[in-house]
Scaffold this motif. Structure first.
Motif, PDB file in Angstrom:
ATOM      1  N   ASP A 225       8.773 -55.187 -12.494  1.00 19.03           N
ATOM      2  CA  ASP A 225       8.881 -56.421 -11.773  1.00 19.03           C
ATOM      3  C   ASP A 225       7.537 -56.683 -11.522  1.00 19.03           C
ATOM      4  O   ASP A 225       6.817 -56.352 -10.820  1.00 19.03           O
ATOM      5  N   PRO A 226       7.305 -58.109 -12.011  1.00 18.92           N
ATOM      6  CA  PRO A 226       6.146 -58.784 -11.914  1.00 18.92           C
ATOM      7  C   PRO A 226       5.845 -58.997 -10.317  1.00 18.92           C
ATOM      8  O   PRO A 226       4.458 -59.229  -9.999  1.00 18.92           O
ATOM      9  N   GLY A 227       6.612 -59.109  -9.573  1.00 19.04           N
ATOM     10  CA  GLY A 227       6.137 -59.194  -8.077  1.00 19.04           C
ATOM     11  C   GLY A 227       5.890 -57.786  -7.309  1.00 19.04           C
ATOM     12  O   GLY A 227       5.547 -57.773  -6.019  1.00 19.04           O
ATOM     13  N   VAL A 228       5.885 -56.641  -8.199  1.00 18.78           N
ATOM     14  CA  VAL A 228       5.664 -55.456  -7.459  1.00 18.78           C
ATOM     15  C   VAL A 228       4.244 -55.111  -7.959  1.00 18.78           C
ATOM     16  O   VAL A 228       3.918 -55.200  -9.202  1.00 18.78           O
ATOM     17  N   SER A 229       3.246 -54.285  -7.068  1.00 18.23           N
ATOM     18  CA  SER A 229       2.034 -54.095  -7.389  1.00 18.23           C
ATOM     19  C   SER A 229       2.245 -52.829  -8.155  1.00 18.23           C
ATOM     20  O   SER A 229       3.046 -51.870  -8.086  1.00 18.23           O
ATOM     21  N   ARG A 269      18.126 -50.880   3.098  1.00 16.66           N
ATOM     22  CA  ARG A 269      17.822 -51.785   1.943  1.00 16.66           C
ATOM     23  C   ARG A 269      16.388 -52.280   1.804  1.00 16.66           C
ATOM     24  O   ARG A 269      15.904 -52.727   2.961  1.00 16.66           O
ATOM     25  N   ILE A 270      15.933 -52.057   0.798  1.00 12.79           N
ATOM     26  CA  ILE A 270      14.361 -52.270   0.712  1.00 12.79           C
ATOM     27  C   ILE A 270      14.027 -53.130  -0.340  1.00 12.79           C
ATOM     28  O   ILE A 270      14.790 -52.986  -1.567  1.00 12.79           O
ATOM     29  N   VAL A 271      13.520 -54.147  -0.136  1.00 17.83           N
ATOM     30  CA  VAL A 271      13.069 -55.242  -1.154  1.00 17.83           C
ATOM     31  C   VAL A 271      11.453 -55.279  -1.619  1.00 17.83           C
ATOM     32  O   VAL A 271      10.769 -55.462  -0.493  1.00 17.83           O
ATOM     33  N   VAL A 272      11.049 -55.107  -2.791  1.00  9.21           N
ATOM     34  CA  VAL A 272      10.014 -55.253  -3.297  1.00  9.21           C
ATOM     35  C   VAL A 272       9.823 -56.052  -4.448  1.00  9.21           C
ATOM     36  O   VAL A 272      10.546 -55.961  -5.331  1.00  9.21           O
ATOM     37  N   GLY A 273       9.282 -57.212  -4.246  1.00  8.65           N
ATOM     38  CA  GLY A 273       9.415 -58.309  -5.336  1.00  8.65           C
ATOM     39  C   GLY A 273      10.352 -58.807  -5.461  1.00  8.65           C
ATOM     40  O   GLY A 273      11.190 -59.446  -4.350  1.00  8.65           O
ATOM     41  N   SER A 274      11.247 -58.941  -6.439  1.00  9.27           N
ATOM     42  CA  SER A 274      12.616 -59.332  -6.684  1.00  9.27           C
ATOM     43  C   SER A 274      13.563 -58.259  -7.100  1.00  9.27           C
ATOM     44  O   SER A 274      14.887 -58.335  -7.217  1.00  9.27           O
ATOM     45  N   THR A 275      13.039 -57.112  -6.463  1.00  8.52           N
ATOM     46  CA  THR A 275      14.147 -55.555  -6.493  1.00  8.52           C
ATOM     47  C   THR A 275      14.479 -55.191  -5.273  1.00  8.52           C
ATOM     48  O   THR A 275      13.805 -54.957  -4.329  1.00  8.52           O
ATOM     49  N   THR A 276      15.785 -54.836  -5.563  1.00 12.13           N
ATOM     50  CA  THR A 276      16.472 -54.313  -4.149  1.00 12.13           C
ATOM     51  C   THR A 276      16.414 -52.751  -4.442  1.00 12.13           C
ATOM     52  O   THR A 276      17.147 -52.400  -5.302  1.00 12.13           O
ATOM     53  N   ILE A 277      16.178 -51.935  -3.343  1.00 10.34           N
ATOM     54  CA  ILE A 277      16.202 -50.518  -3.575  1.00 10.34           C
ATOM     55  C   ILE A 277      17.180 -50.110  -2.395  1.00 10.34           C
ATOM     56  O   ILE A 277      16.941 -50.593  -1.100  1.00 10.34           O
ATOM     57  N   VAL A 278      17.916 -49.179  -2.757  1.00  7.06           N
ATOM     58  CA  VAL A 278      18.934 -48.642  -1.423  1.00  7.06           C
ATOM     59  C   VAL A 278      18.358 -47.143  -1.141  1.00  7.06           C
ATOM     60  O   VAL A 278      18.548 -46.318  -2.239  1.00  7.06           O
ATOM     61  N   TYR A 279      18.231 -46.852   0.057  1.00  7.39           N
ATOM     62  CA  TYR A 279      17.922 -45.379   0.352  1.00  7.39           C
ATOM     63  C   TYR A 279      19.024 -44.827   0.655  1.00  7.39           C
ATOM     64  O   TYR A 279      19.965 -45.357   1.713  1.00  7.39           O
ATOM     65  N   ARG A 280      19.296 -43.654   0.431  1.00 11.74           N
ATOM     66  CA  ARG A 280      20.606 -42.853   0.553  1.00 11.74           C
ATOM     67  C   ARG A 280      20.015 -41.419   1.158  1.00 11.74           C
ATOM     68  O   ARG A 280      19.012 -40.737   0.507  1.00 11.74           O
ATOM     69  N   GLN A 281      20.533 -40.569   2.277  1.00 11.08           N
ATOM     70  CA  GLN A 281      20.425 -39.428   2.013  1.00 11.08           C
ATOM     71  C   GLN A 281      21.847 -38.737   2.951  1.00 11.08           C
ATOM     72  O   GLN A 281      22.649 -39.453   3.521  1.00 11.08           O
ATOM     73  N   ALA A 282      21.961 -37.371   2.461  1.00  8.36           N
ATOM     74  CA  ALA A 282      23.193 -36.623   3.079  1.00  8.36           C
ATOM     75  C   ALA A 282      23.066 -35.343   3.042  1.00  8.36           C
ATOM     76  O   ALA A 282      22.036 -34.852   2.382  1.00  8.36           O
TER      77      ALA A 282
END
Length: 284
Positions: A225-229, A269-282
């Protein structure tokens, strides 16, 4: 029916005529409603076996464009949000020290679509006379840049000292000394916790203490993603797990709030650049 669903249905009855303009804002009322629920959970204080006290005075900081669109309806929206907090508290068996109020404020440092929620416990005069609880507790920002009250050019009067902690309300693992807020819910002793993130439908297991996300091929999880370092941020597992910005160009947004460090919970929900990341734990 869930509290948020009932809240949405009540709002649908208000969306007509000029009031519909409130929903053209980048920030949606249901997002704020969810943040208020998290604010109650994060700042719940156990006084005894029968009573868990949560904040009753909330300040929602909005960007200038969002504030200008929402502020003409702040009275109606504030009443609906207060009702949602009351319903959620009843469901969770939380109690308040005084009446529930939700205020909107403008924050010059926030971009459109971003917001912050701060809260405090304000005891009513009857509660103080009966010795039922504390006086005002300093407002606590959630995900505020810099981590301190007054971010965004706001000026707030100094709050009185924190009251003595009730029995059993000492710091827990993962809390800073003097922080009396309950730590994020953690696993039961001896329980195995599985952690993973989901990006565009792909699951990435977290099997190490730290996980670096970025555009570099050296990152543990590469995000094209170009918006991600190159080395954008790092997830640190623990009780609770956290995410830390690594000096990226565009920063991180966690659950709708622009921040440099945040606590992660299942479903964050984590947004970096234009990418959405969902954190999960169980557990298990």
């Amino acid at each position: 029916m869930g509290v948020l669903k009932r809240f949405e249905q009540r709002l649908e009855g208000l969306v007509n005529g000029t009031f519909a303009k409130v929903f053209k804002s980048e920030v949606q009322p249901v997002e704020i409603a969810g943040a208020l629920q998290r604010e109650c959970d994060n700042n719940a204080t156990i006084w005894n076996r029968e009573r868990t006290v949560v904040p009753n005075d909330f300040i929602v900081e909005l960007s200038t464009p969002d504030y200008e669109r929402l502020s003409p309806y702040s009275g109606q929206l504030g009443d609906e949000l207060s009702g949602l907090v009351r319903d959620y508290a009843k469901q969770q068996r939380y109690t308040f020290m005084g009446p529930i109020k939700v205020h909107l404020e403008k924050a010059e440092d926030l971009d459109t679509g971003l917001y912050r929620v701060r809260s405090r416990t304000l005891a009513s005069s009857s509660s103080q006379q009966q010795g039922a609880g504390p006086g005002p507790v300093p407002a606590r920002p959630s995900g505020a840049p810099g981590g301190g009250p007054g971010a965004g050019g706001q000026s707030h009067p100094a709050a009185p000292p924190m009251p003595p902690a009730p029995p059993g309300a000492g710091a827990r693992p993962g809390q800073a000394p003097g922080d009396r807020r309950p730590a994020a819910p953690g696993p039961l002793p001896g329980a195995q916790v599985r952690r993973w993130i989901e990006i565009n439908g792909t699951r990435h297991q977290i099997s190490r203490p730290t996980l670096v996300l970025g555009r570099s091929t050296d990152a543990d999880v590469r995000i094209d993603d170009p918006g991600v370092s190159r080395r954008h941020c790092e997830i640190r597992t623990g009780t609770p797990s956290t995410i830390q910005d690594l000096g990226s160009t565009n920063g991180i947004v966690v659950d709708g709030q622009h921040t440099t460090r945040a606590t992660l919970r299942d479903g964050s929900r984590i947004v970096v650049g234009s990418t959405t990341i969902v954190y999960r734990q169980a557990e298990g």
